[in-house]
Write a protein that holds these residues in place. Sequence first.
Motif, PDB file in Angstrom:
ATOM      1  N   ARG A  25     -51.418  -8.321  32.501  1.00 12.05           N
ATOM      2  CA  ARG A  25     -51.793  -9.275  31.581  1.00 12.05           C
ATOM      3  C   ARG A  25     -50.884  -8.747  30.399  1.00 12.05           C
ATOM      4  O   ARG A  25     -50.394  -9.976  29.473  1.00 12.05           O
ATOM      5  CB  ARG A  25     -53.387  -8.824  31.203  1.00 12.05           C
ATOM      6  N   VAL A  26     -50.608  -7.830  30.035  1.00 11.14           N
ATOM      7  CA  VAL A  26     -49.705  -7.270  28.855  1.00 11.14           C
ATOM      8  C   VAL A  26     -48.365  -8.015  29.192  1.00 11.14           C
ATOM      9  O   VAL A  26     -47.804  -8.842  28.326  1.00 11.14           O
ATOM     10  CB  VAL A  26     -49.574  -5.885  28.735  1.00 11.14           C
ATOM     11  N   ARG A  27     -47.772  -8.034  30.467  1.00 15.26           N
ATOM     12  CA  ARG A  27     -46.420  -8.799  30.596  1.00 15.26           C
ATOM     13  C   ARG A  27     -46.831 -10.299  30.290  1.00 15.26           C
ATOM     14  O   ARG A  27     -45.638 -10.861  29.497  1.00 15.26           O
ATOM     15  CB  ARG A  27     -46.250  -8.684  31.886  1.00 15.26           C
ATOM     16  N   GLU A  28     -47.578 -10.901  30.755  1.00 13.75           N
ATOM     17  CA  GLU A  28     -47.878 -12.264  30.450  1.00 13.75           C
ATOM     18  C   GLU A  28     -47.922 -12.306  28.874  1.00 13.75           C
ATOM     19  O   GLU A  28     -47.316 -13.647  28.553  1.00 13.75           O
ATOM     20  CB  GLU A  28     -49.182 -12.704  31.053  1.00 13.75           C
ATOM     21  N   LEU A  29     -48.696 -11.802  28.167  1.00 15.58           N
ATOM     22  CA  LEU A  29     -48.744 -11.844  26.661  1.00 15.58           C
ATOM     23  C   LEU A  29     -47.408 -11.941  26.065  1.00 15.58           C
ATOM     24  O   LEU A  29     -47.050 -12.555  25.141  1.00 15.58           O
ATOM     25  CB  LEU A  29     -49.755 -10.807  25.981  1.00 15.58           C
ATOM     26  N   ALA A  30     -46.592 -10.641  26.534  1.00 13.10           N
ATOM     27  CA  ALA A  30     -45.272 -10.640  26.218  1.00 13.10           C
ATOM     28  C   ALA A  30     -44.433 -11.814  26.419  1.00 13.10           C
ATOM     29  O   ALA A  30     -43.517 -12.264  25.542  1.00 13.10           O
ATOM     30  CB  ALA A  30     -44.493  -9.474  26.657  1.00 13.10           C
ATOM     31  N   ASP A  31     -44.565 -12.477  27.533  1.00 10.09           N
ATOM     32  CA  ASP A  31     -43.822 -13.562  27.987  1.00 10.09           C
ATOM     33  C   ASP A  31     -44.061 -14.709  27.080  1.00 10.09           C
ATOM     34  O   ASP A  31     -43.117 -15.477  26.677  1.00 10.09           O
ATOM     35  CB  ASP A  31     -44.069 -14.234  29.612  1.00 10.09           C
ATOM     36  N   GLN A  32     -45.367 -14.808  26.713  1.00  5.87           N
ATOM     37  CA  GLN A  32     -45.767 -15.957  26.007  1.00  5.87           C
ATOM     38  C   GLN A  32     -45.349 -16.037  24.601  1.00  5.87           C
ATOM     39  O   GLN A  32     -44.960 -16.975  23.989  1.00  5.87           O
ATOM     40  CB  GLN A  32     -47.619 -15.932  25.988  1.00  5.87           C
ATOM     41  N   ILE A  33     -45.523 -14.755  24.027  1.00  9.84           N
ATOM     42  CA  ILE A  33     -44.782 -14.468  22.832  1.00  9.84           C
ATOM     43  C   ILE A  33     -43.280 -14.537  22.586  1.00  9.84           C
ATOM     44  O   ILE A  33     -42.935 -15.161  21.610  1.00  9.84           O
ATOM     45  CB  ILE A  33     -45.416 -13.051  22.059  1.00  9.84           C
ATOM     46  N   SER A  34     -42.791 -13.975  23.614  1.00 13.42           N
ATOM     47  CA  SER A  34     -41.246 -14.384  23.598  1.00 13.42           C
ATOM     48  C   SER A  34     -40.903 -15.695  23.627  1.00 13.42           C
ATOM     49  O   SER A  34     -39.737 -16.158  22.835  1.00 13.42           O
ATOM     50  CB  SER A  34     -40.720 -13.712  24.900  1.00 13.42           C
ATOM     51  N   ARG A  60     -42.162  -3.621  25.069  1.00 13.45           N
ATOM     52  CA  ARG A  60     -41.146  -3.297  26.132  1.00 13.45           C
ATOM     53  C   ARG A  60     -41.083  -4.553  26.977  1.00 13.45           C
ATOM     54  O   ARG A  60     -40.025  -4.460  27.930  1.00 13.45           O
ATOM     55  CB  ARG A  60     -41.554  -1.986  26.856  1.00 13.45           C
ATOM     56  N   HIS A  61     -41.893  -5.586  26.911  1.00 13.86           N
ATOM     57  CA  HIS A  61     -41.735  -6.666  27.709  1.00 13.86           C
ATOM     58  C   HIS A  61     -41.375  -7.833  26.823  1.00 13.86           C
ATOM     59  O   HIS A  61     -41.296  -9.011  27.473  1.00 13.86           O
ATOM     60  CB  HIS A  61     -43.126  -6.959  28.629  1.00 13.86           C
ATOM     61  N   ILE A  62     -41.037  -7.633  25.722  1.00 13.69           N
ATOM     62  CA  ILE A  62     -40.657  -8.773  24.838  1.00 13.69           C
ATOM     63  C   ILE A  62     -39.308  -8.852  24.860  1.00 13.69           C
ATOM     64  O   ILE A  62     -38.512  -7.877  24.858  1.00 13.69           O
ATOM     65  CB  ILE A  62     -41.438  -8.705  23.293  1.00 13.69           C
ATOM     66  N   THR A  63     -38.696  -9.868  25.035  1.00 16.87           N
ATOM     67  CA  THR A  63     -37.375 -10.302  25.321  1.00 16.87           C
ATOM     68  C   THR A  63     -36.498 -10.918  23.987  1.00 16.87           C
ATOM     69  O   THR A  63     -35.376 -10.841  24.183  1.00 16.87           O
ATOM     70  CB  THR A  63     -37.067 -11.253  26.436  1.00 16.87           C
ATOM     71  N   ILE A  64     -37.045 -11.067  23.173  1.00 18.24           N
ATOM     72  CA  ILE A  64     -36.844 -11.601  21.923  1.00 18.24           C
ATOM     73  C   ILE A  64     -36.520 -10.832  20.693  1.00 18.24           C
ATOM     74  O   ILE A  64     -37.367  -9.747  20.699  1.00 18.24           O
ATOM     75  CB  ILE A  64     -37.570 -12.916  21.309  1.00 18.24           C
ATOM     76  N   PRO A  65     -35.706 -10.793  19.952  1.00 18.85           N
ATOM     77  CA  PRO A  65     -35.602  -9.881  18.499  1.00 18.85           C
ATOM     78  C   PRO A  65     -36.816 -10.104  17.816  1.00 18.85           C
ATOM     79  O   PRO A  65     -37.359 -11.059  17.529  1.00 18.85           O
ATOM     80  CB  PRO A  65     -34.468 -10.323  17.772  1.00 18.85           C
ATOM     81  N   HIS A  66     -37.365  -8.721  17.587  1.00 19.76           N
ATOM     82  CA  HIS A  66     -38.564  -8.538  16.751  1.00 19.76           C
ATOM     83  C   HIS A  66     -38.522  -7.312  16.172  1.00 19.76           C
ATOM     84  O   HIS A  66     -37.654  -6.483  16.276  1.00 19.76           O
ATOM     85  CB  HIS A  66     -39.835  -8.700  17.386  1.00 19.76           C
ATOM     86  N   ILE A 143     -67.917 -12.628  11.677  1.00 21.29           N
ATOM     87  CA  ILE A 143     -67.046 -13.374  10.827  1.00 21.29           C
ATOM     88  C   ILE A 143     -65.742 -14.194  11.796  1.00 21.29           C
ATOM     89  O   ILE A 143     -65.538 -13.779  12.679  1.00 21.29           O
ATOM     90  CB  ILE A 143     -66.103 -12.751   9.903  1.00 21.29           C
ATOM     91  N   ALA A 144     -65.918 -15.550  11.630  1.00 18.38           N
ATOM     92  CA  ALA A 144     -64.723 -16.379  12.575  1.00 18.38           C
ATOM     93  C   ALA A 144     -63.640 -16.144  12.124  1.00 18.38           C
ATOM     94  O   ALA A 144     -62.997 -16.111  11.160  1.00 18.38           O
ATOM     95  CB  ALA A 144     -65.301 -17.834  12.391  1.00 18.38           C
ATOM     96  N   VAL A 145     -62.888 -15.466  13.253  1.00 16.42           N
ATOM     97  CA  VAL A 145     -61.524 -15.196  12.910  1.00 16.42           C
ATOM     98  C   VAL A 145     -60.698 -15.801  14.387  1.00 16.42           C
ATOM     99  O   VAL A 145     -61.022 -15.519  15.355  1.00 16.42           O
ATOM    100  CB  VAL A 145     -61.009 -13.565  12.771  1.00 16.42           C
ATOM    101  N   PRO A 146     -59.731 -16.572  13.965  1.00 15.20           N
ATOM    102  CA  PRO A 146     -58.907 -16.934  15.300  1.00 15.20           C
ATOM    103  C   PRO A 146     -58.217 -15.900  15.855  1.00 15.20           C
ATOM    104  O   PRO A 146     -57.458 -15.237  15.004  1.00 15.20           O
ATOM    105  CB  PRO A 146     -57.984 -18.083  14.385  1.00 15.20           C
ATOM    106  N   VAL A 147     -58.308 -15.927  17.238  1.00 20.75           N
ATOM    107  CA  VAL A 147     -57.351 -14.818  17.939  1.00 20.75           C
ATOM    108  C   VAL A 147     -56.578 -15.742  18.894  1.00 20.75           C
ATOM    109  O   VAL A 147     -56.873 -16.255  19.740  1.00 20.75           O
ATOM    110  CB  VAL A 147     -58.198 -13.950  18.669  1.00 20.75           C
ATOM    111  N   ASP A 148     -55.147 -15.651  18.729  1.00 16.55           N
ATOM    112  CA  ASP A 148     -54.364 -16.558  19.369  1.00 16.55           C
ATOM    113  C   ASP A 148     -53.828 -16.076  20.803  1.00 16.55           C
ATOM    114  O   ASP A 148     -53.799 -16.936  21.610  1.00 16.55           O
ATOM    115  CB  ASP A 148     -52.984 -16.750  18.483  1.00 16.55           C
ATOM    116  N   TYR A 149     -53.840 -14.714  20.959  1.00 22.71           N
ATOM    117  CA  TYR A 149     -53.543 -14.289  22.051  1.00 22.71           C
ATOM    118  C   TYR A 149     -54.525 -13.418  22.483  1.00 22.71           C
ATOM    119  O   TYR A 149     -54.442 -12.345  21.697  1.00 22.71           O
ATOM    120  CB  TYR A 149     -52.058 -13.657  22.090  1.00 22.71           C
ATOM    121  N   VAL A 150     -55.350 -13.419  23.523  1.00 22.88           N
ATOM    122  CA  VAL A 150     -56.268 -12.505  24.110  1.00 22.88           C
ATOM    123  C   VAL A 150     -56.069 -12.008  25.277  1.00 22.88           C
ATOM    124  O   VAL A 150     -55.580 -12.753  26.292  1.00 22.88           O
ATOM    125  CB  VAL A 150     -57.659 -13.198  24.004  1.00 22.88           C
TER     126      VAL A 150
END
Length: 203
Positions: A25-34, A60-66, A143-150
């Motif tokens: 799942r962490v890999r998938e999130l990293a791909d999505q963020i990238s 470690r799975h994010i492929t873009i500069p950050h 409190i309602a808070v949007p969570v974009d990546y879960v």
Amino acid sequence: MDFGRKGCFMHIGRVLITQEEIYSRVRELADQISADYADRNPILISLLKGGFIFLADLVRHITIPHEVDFITVHSYRDGLKRSERIEILNDLKRSVRDRDVIIIDDIVDTGHTLSFLEQMLDERRVRSLRVCALLDKPSCREIAVPVDYVGFKVPDVFVVGYGLDFMERYRNLSYIAELIPAAVLDEAADVPARKEERSAHAK
Ligand code: IMP
Ligand code: MG
């Protein structure tokens, strides 16, 4: 097993999320963020201490500069008990003005911590703000808070492992498990084995 502050044994209960499930799942999130942040050089802000393992694996799975930065926000929580008082113990090291910011959180529970941070980052004039949380306990939201990546939704139980603690313990578990607050032992006179265990601990 651990001994909580209020005369109560704590047990590691069911494993809710395995190491393998977290990894993929962490890999998938990293791909999505990238994909979402290509060419934007976002700042990933990790909430210490709970978010440090998640951030370390994610980047470690994010492929873009950050960039990464850290903030320690203390929400006054006595063991399992929630509270709404929040304070910054260690602030960010760099300005976030006009930057694309992603908050990397361990778990969104009541939403108070995130709501506080969102307001603070808004005042610091970020360009955009999204939230990435490994765990979400939607049934506990005040409190309602949007969570974009879960990463995963979890039920209303206290969880530990993969960075999440109970009184500073269990962060090192490579999986997420339920922490079972055993009945207060003084009231559990009908469980002699537990009483014995407690007196053994006290020695
Ligand atoms: P909030 O209630 O959404 O403000 O969450 C505040 C913080 O409480 C989270 O970032 C966690 O550090 C901690 N927390 C909430 N639920 C749990 C849990 O089930 N296990 C461990 N820590 C938790
Ligand atoms: Mg914590």
